[in-house]
Design an enzyme around this catalytic site. Sequence first.
Site, PDB file in Angstrom:
ATOM      1  N   LYS A 107       0.818  -1.217   0.000  1.00 39.32           N
ATOM      2  CA  LYS A 107       0.000   0.000   0.000  1.00 39.32           C
ATOM      3  C   LYS A 107       0.850   1.265   0.000  1.00 39.32           C
ATOM      4  O   LYS A 107       0.666   2.157  -0.829  1.00 39.32           O
ATOM      5  CB  LYS A 107      -0.920   0.038   1.244  1.00 39.32           C
ATOM      6  N   ASN A 130      -3.296   5.978   6.141  1.00 36.93           N
ATOM      7  CA  ASN A 130      -2.476   5.102   6.992  1.00 36.93           C
ATOM      8  C   ASN A 130      -0.973   5.339   6.798  1.00 36.93           C
ATOM      9  O   ASN A 130      -0.155   4.995   7.646  1.00 36.93           O
ATOM     10  CB  ASN A 130      -2.843   3.643   6.674  1.00 36.93           C
ATOM     11  N   HIS A 175      -3.063  -9.314  10.382  1.00 38.16           N
ATOM     12  CA  HIS A 175      -3.917  -8.721  11.427  1.00 38.16           C
ATOM     13  C   HIS A 175      -4.925  -9.696  12.027  1.00 38.16           C
ATOM     14  O   HIS A 175      -6.029  -9.285  12.384  1.00 38.16           O
ATOM     15  CB  HIS A 175      -4.680  -7.507  10.865  1.00 38.16           C
TER      16      HIS A 175
HETATM   17  N1  UMA Z   1      -6.166   3.278  22.447  1.00 40.71           N
HETATM   18  C1  UMA Z   1      -7.148   3.221  23.396  1.00 40.71           C
HETATM   19  N2  UMA Z   1      -7.824   2.036  23.545  1.00 40.71           N
HETATM   20  C2  UMA Z   1      -7.569   0.931  22.781  1.00 40.71           C
HETATM   21  C3  UMA Z   1      -6.565   1.022  21.786  1.00 40.71           C
HETATM   22  C4  UMA Z   1      -5.874   2.214  21.656  1.00 40.71           C
HETATM   23  O1  UMA Z   1      -7.412   4.189  24.099  1.00 40.71           O
HETATM   24  O2  UMA Z   1      -8.221  -0.103  22.946  1.00 40.71           O
HETATM   25  C5  UMA Z   1      -5.414   4.544  22.292  1.00 40.71           C
HETATM   26  C6  UMA Z   1      -3.952   4.411  22.659  1.00 40.71           C
HETATM   27  O3  UMA Z   1      -3.738   4.626  24.036  1.00 40.71           O
HETATM   28  C7  UMA Z   1      -3.302   5.504  21.806  1.00 40.71           C
HETATM   29  C8  UMA Z   1      -4.233   5.609  20.611  1.00 40.71           C
HETATM   30  O4  UMA Z   1      -5.426   4.906  20.928  1.00 40.71           O
HETATM   31  O5  UMA Z   1      -3.264   6.743  22.476  1.00 40.71           O
HETATM   32  C9  UMA Z   1      -3.579   4.976  19.409  1.00 40.71           C
HETATM   33  O6  UMA Z   1      -4.454   4.945  18.322  1.00 40.71           O
HETATM   34  P1  UMA Z   1      -4.213   3.937  17.110  1.00 40.71           P
HETATM   35  O7  UMA Z   1      -3.669   2.644  17.591  1.00 40.71           O
HETATM   36  O8  UMA Z   1      -5.487   3.874  16.336  1.00 40.71           O
HETATM   37  O9  UMA Z   1      -3.049   4.591  16.271  1.00 40.71           O
HETATM   38  P2  UMA Z   1      -2.819   6.031  15.656  1.00 40.71           P
HETATM   39  O10 UMA Z   1      -1.698   6.652  16.386  1.00 40.71           O
HETATM   40  O11 UMA Z   1      -4.074   6.807  15.553  1.00 40.71           O
HETATM   41  O12 UMA Z   1      -2.311   5.622  14.179  1.00 40.71           O
HETATM   42  C10 UMA Z   1      -3.251   5.169  13.201  1.00 40.71           C
HETATM   43  C11 UMA Z   1      -2.720   3.933  12.514  1.00 40.71           C
HETATM   44  N3  UMA Z   1      -2.502   2.888  13.525  1.00 40.71           N
HETATM   45  C12 UMA Z   1      -3.141   1.706  13.467  1.00 40.71           C
HETATM   46  O13 UMA Z   1      -3.898   1.410  12.567  1.00 40.71           O
HETATM   47  C13 UMA Z   1      -2.870   0.735  14.572  1.00 40.71           C
HETATM   48  C14 UMA Z   1      -1.417   4.272  11.799  1.00 40.71           C
HETATM   49  O14 UMA Z   1      -1.009   3.137  11.046  1.00 40.71           O
HETATM   50  C15 UMA Z   1      -1.678   5.403  10.819  1.00 40.71           C
HETATM   51  O15 UMA Z   1      -0.465   5.816  10.217  1.00 40.71           O
HETATM   52  C16 UMA Z   1      -2.294   6.594  11.537  1.00 40.71           C
HETATM   53  O16 UMA Z   1      -3.489   6.182  12.245  1.00 40.71           O
HETATM   54  C17 UMA Z   1      -2.718   7.687  10.534  1.00 40.71           C
HETATM   55  O17 UMA Z   1      -3.762   7.256   9.723  1.00 40.71           O
HETATM   56  C18 UMA Z   1       0.079   2.400  11.611  1.00 40.71           C
HETATM   57  C19 UMA Z   1      -0.123   0.919  11.371  1.00 40.71           C
HETATM   58  O18 UMA Z   1       0.632   0.108  11.895  1.00 40.71           O
HETATM   59  C20 UMA Z   1       1.374   2.839  10.949  1.00 40.71           C
HETATM   60  N4  UMA Z   1      -1.139   0.525  10.598  1.00 40.71           N
HETATM   61  C21 UMA Z   1      -1.393  -0.870  10.314  1.00 40.71           C
HETATM   62  C22 UMA Z   1      -0.462  -1.373   9.223  1.00 40.71           C
HETATM   63  O19 UMA Z   1       0.039  -0.531   8.440  1.00 40.71           O
HETATM   64  O20 UMA Z   1      -0.289  -2.606   9.127  1.00 40.71           O
HETATM   65  C23 UMA Z   1      -2.846  -1.024   9.831  1.00 40.71           C
HETATM   66  P1  ADP Z   2       2.044  -1.801   3.264  1.00 46.39           P
HETATM   67  O1  ADP Z   2       1.861  -0.314   3.331  1.00 46.39           O
HETATM   68  O2  ADP Z   2       0.851  -2.492   2.661  1.00 46.39           O
HETATM   69  O3  ADP Z   2       2.520  -2.430   4.533  1.00 46.39           O
HETATM   70  P2  ADP Z   2       4.660  -1.479   1.993  1.00 46.39           P
HETATM   71  O4  ADP Z   2       4.768  -0.853   0.660  1.00 46.39           O
HETATM   72  O5  ADP Z   2       4.997  -0.677   3.185  1.00 46.39           O
HETATM   73  O6  ADP Z   2       3.186  -2.071   2.152  1.00 46.39           O
HETATM   74  O7  ADP Z   2       5.532  -2.814   2.007  1.00 46.39           O
HETATM   75  C1  ADP Z   2       5.461  -3.682   3.140  1.00 46.39           C
HETATM   76  C2  ADP Z   2       6.249  -4.944   2.908  1.00 46.39           C
HETATM   77  O8  ADP Z   2       5.656  -5.713   1.859  1.00 46.39           O
HETATM   78  C3  ADP Z   2       7.701  -4.720   2.483  1.00 46.39           C
HETATM   79  O9  ADP Z   2       8.457  -5.750   3.065  1.00 46.39           O
HETATM   80  C4  ADP Z   2       7.660  -4.861   0.973  1.00 46.39           C
HETATM   81  O10 ADP Z   2       8.895  -5.322   0.447  1.00 46.39           O
HETATM   82  C5  ADP Z   2       6.557  -5.900   0.771  1.00 46.39           C
HETATM   83  N1  ADP Z   2       5.756  -5.673  -0.435  1.00 46.39           N
HETATM   84  C6  ADP Z   2       5.572  -4.517  -1.108  1.00 46.39           C
HETATM   85  N2  ADP Z   2       4.731  -4.708  -2.136  1.00 46.39           N
HETATM   86  C7  ADP Z   2       4.353  -5.998  -2.096  1.00 46.39           C
HETATM   87  C8  ADP Z   2       3.477  -6.807  -2.899  1.00 46.39           C
HETATM   88  N3  ADP Z   2       2.833  -6.289  -3.935  1.00 46.39           N
HETATM   89  N4  ADP Z   2       3.343  -8.115  -2.559  1.00 46.39           N
HETATM   90  C9  ADP Z   2       3.994  -8.642  -1.502  1.00 46.39           C
HETATM   91  N5  ADP Z   2       4.836  -7.941  -0.725  1.00 46.39           N
HETATM   92  C10 ADP Z   2       5.009  -6.633  -1.013  1.00 46.39           C
END
Ligand code: UMA
Ligand code: ADP
Length: 454
Positions: A107, A130, A175
């Site tokens: 993504k 995100n 997830h």
């Molecule tokens: N909290 C509670 N109760 C709960 C869980 C959390 O009160 O049961 C509170 C925590 O104490 C904390 C806050 O919620 O203060 C955190 O909120 P959050 O976990 O929703 O995270 P954010 O800081 O708002 O960040 C989110 C995304 N996080 C998640 O989806 C877990 C961020 O993606 C994203 O960049 C940001 O919004 C902006 O859109 C992170 C992520 O890991 C990078 N995403 C996952 C991924 O990419 O795989 C989906």
């Molecule tokens: P996301 O935002 O969905 O987590 P990223 O671009 O940050 O994706 O890449 C996350 C991980 O997935 C990295 O390790 C990357 O090398 C790998 N990756 C990126 N594109 C793909 C794809 N199309 N299929 C499988 N793995 C991928």
Amino acid sequence: MRALVAGYGVTGRAALKALVGRGWEVDVIDEAAEAPVLASPARLHHRPGADEMRTLVAAADRVVVSPGIPVTHPIFALAGDKAISEIELGWEWATVPIVAVTGTNGKTTVVTLITEMLQRSGLSALSAGNIGLPLVEAVDENVGVLVVEVSSFQLELTRRFRPQLAVWLNLSEDHLDWHPDMDHYAAAKARIWANQGAQDVTVVNATDEAVMRAVRDPRRGSRARQVSFGGESSDWSVSGEELLAPEGRLLVRTSDMPRALPHDILNGLAAAAAAVEAGADLAACGGVLRAFKGLPHRVTLVAERGGVRYFDDSKATTPASVAAALSGFDSAVLIAGGRNKGLNLGPLSQFVPRLRAVVSIGEAAAEVEAVFTGAVPVERAGSMDEAVLMASRAARAGDAVVLSPGCASYDWYRSYAERGDDFTRAVISLTDNHHSSPPLGENQDTPLAGERDS
Ligand code: UMA
Ligand code: ADP
């Protein structure tokens, strides 16, 4: 109007600021161990009990729930239809077209590519969602197109969210510590096109069976015009070493791309398909793909020593992303483990023929060992320094050492970026120390059990 913002992280902060700026009264709840300090005028309710939460929800017109709050949290039952995800709130306020991108992996990469392709075509575009800039904040920027990374957590709660362009890259296990099962995860992702109509566009990966099943599903499928990529007869396809746009026009040659692993090709096609639909020109898209070296922590070369190349793929937190990395190497030492997100690491055993050795790390070390023990030499490391040292001793000239954990970083680190930086630091300090110690590739002090070619 009164809103309740649940969770005061990146999303909650942006939602609070945006709501206050639009004249809303706001209450905030957060359940972190320590009470946060609010940056905008609002009332904070730290770790509210059930009664307080019920009262707060009853008083609110809308409950903006942060994506990290699990579906099992009582706030959902209390809020019912009042619950809204920040992404939907941002979409309601947006005045420019939205290109939304989802998928298990790729993504952030694809969002970045689409934005660069639009910009190189002379259009003003901004990456949001995100990727780090919440949509409720991004909608205030003066741009022509918003390219939004949407996670399943964010999509789960949407009801009316309707991007002009929806891109679904792929689906594999992820997830499962948040979604009860894969069907729930897939259903959340399919929300990306749930409200699209004939005048919208859906971009799908023709090589991904799960995505194609979803797009054709009578209940969850897309009603938008479909544009496919990846397959031989797709709108955007690959022929030999050429990436092709519709009608066989050349997008780019793989030999002109800085890196052209199978997933790089799919990402390039997906991005160009979406960017061209959003107004980019083909030549500009090709130019971006010729220059794009990949984002940090995604199969990133960080050092080369004694003929061994070290790659930081810390962002690989799913087995499918580890597979994408390993398919690019004939002989690798894999460093894997961390905090498993409820995923089955078993499918990684198919890469045994490409692995010289495995070093297991973190909470999931035993799970990693269960996949590889008996098939390749496996050693457990108690720190990143130890992992890098073990990997360097196992590697032979021509090999790659790849940190591609298949797990989240939160057991040892605050983020995947911190984990990747620590790996890079350990690799570099290994290189520096090398001058006063025997060449690491030839160091036989602590050979791994069952080493292949000692
Ligand atoms: N909290 C509670 N109760 C709960 C869980 C959390 O009160 O049961 C509170 C925590 O104490 C904390 C806050 O919620 O203060 C955190 O909120 P959050 O976990 O929703 O995270 P954010 O800081 O708002 O960040 C989110 C995304 N996080 C998640 O989806 C877990 C961020 O993606 C994203 O960049 C940001 O919004 C902006 O859109 C992170 C992520 O890991 C990078 N995403 C996952 C991924 O990419 O795989 C989906
Ligand atoms: P996301 O935002 O969905 O987590 P990223 O671009 O940050 O994706 O890449 C996350 C991980 O997935 C990295 O390790 C990357 O090398 C790998 N990756 C990126 N594109 C793909 C794809 N199309 N299929 C499988 N793995 C991928």
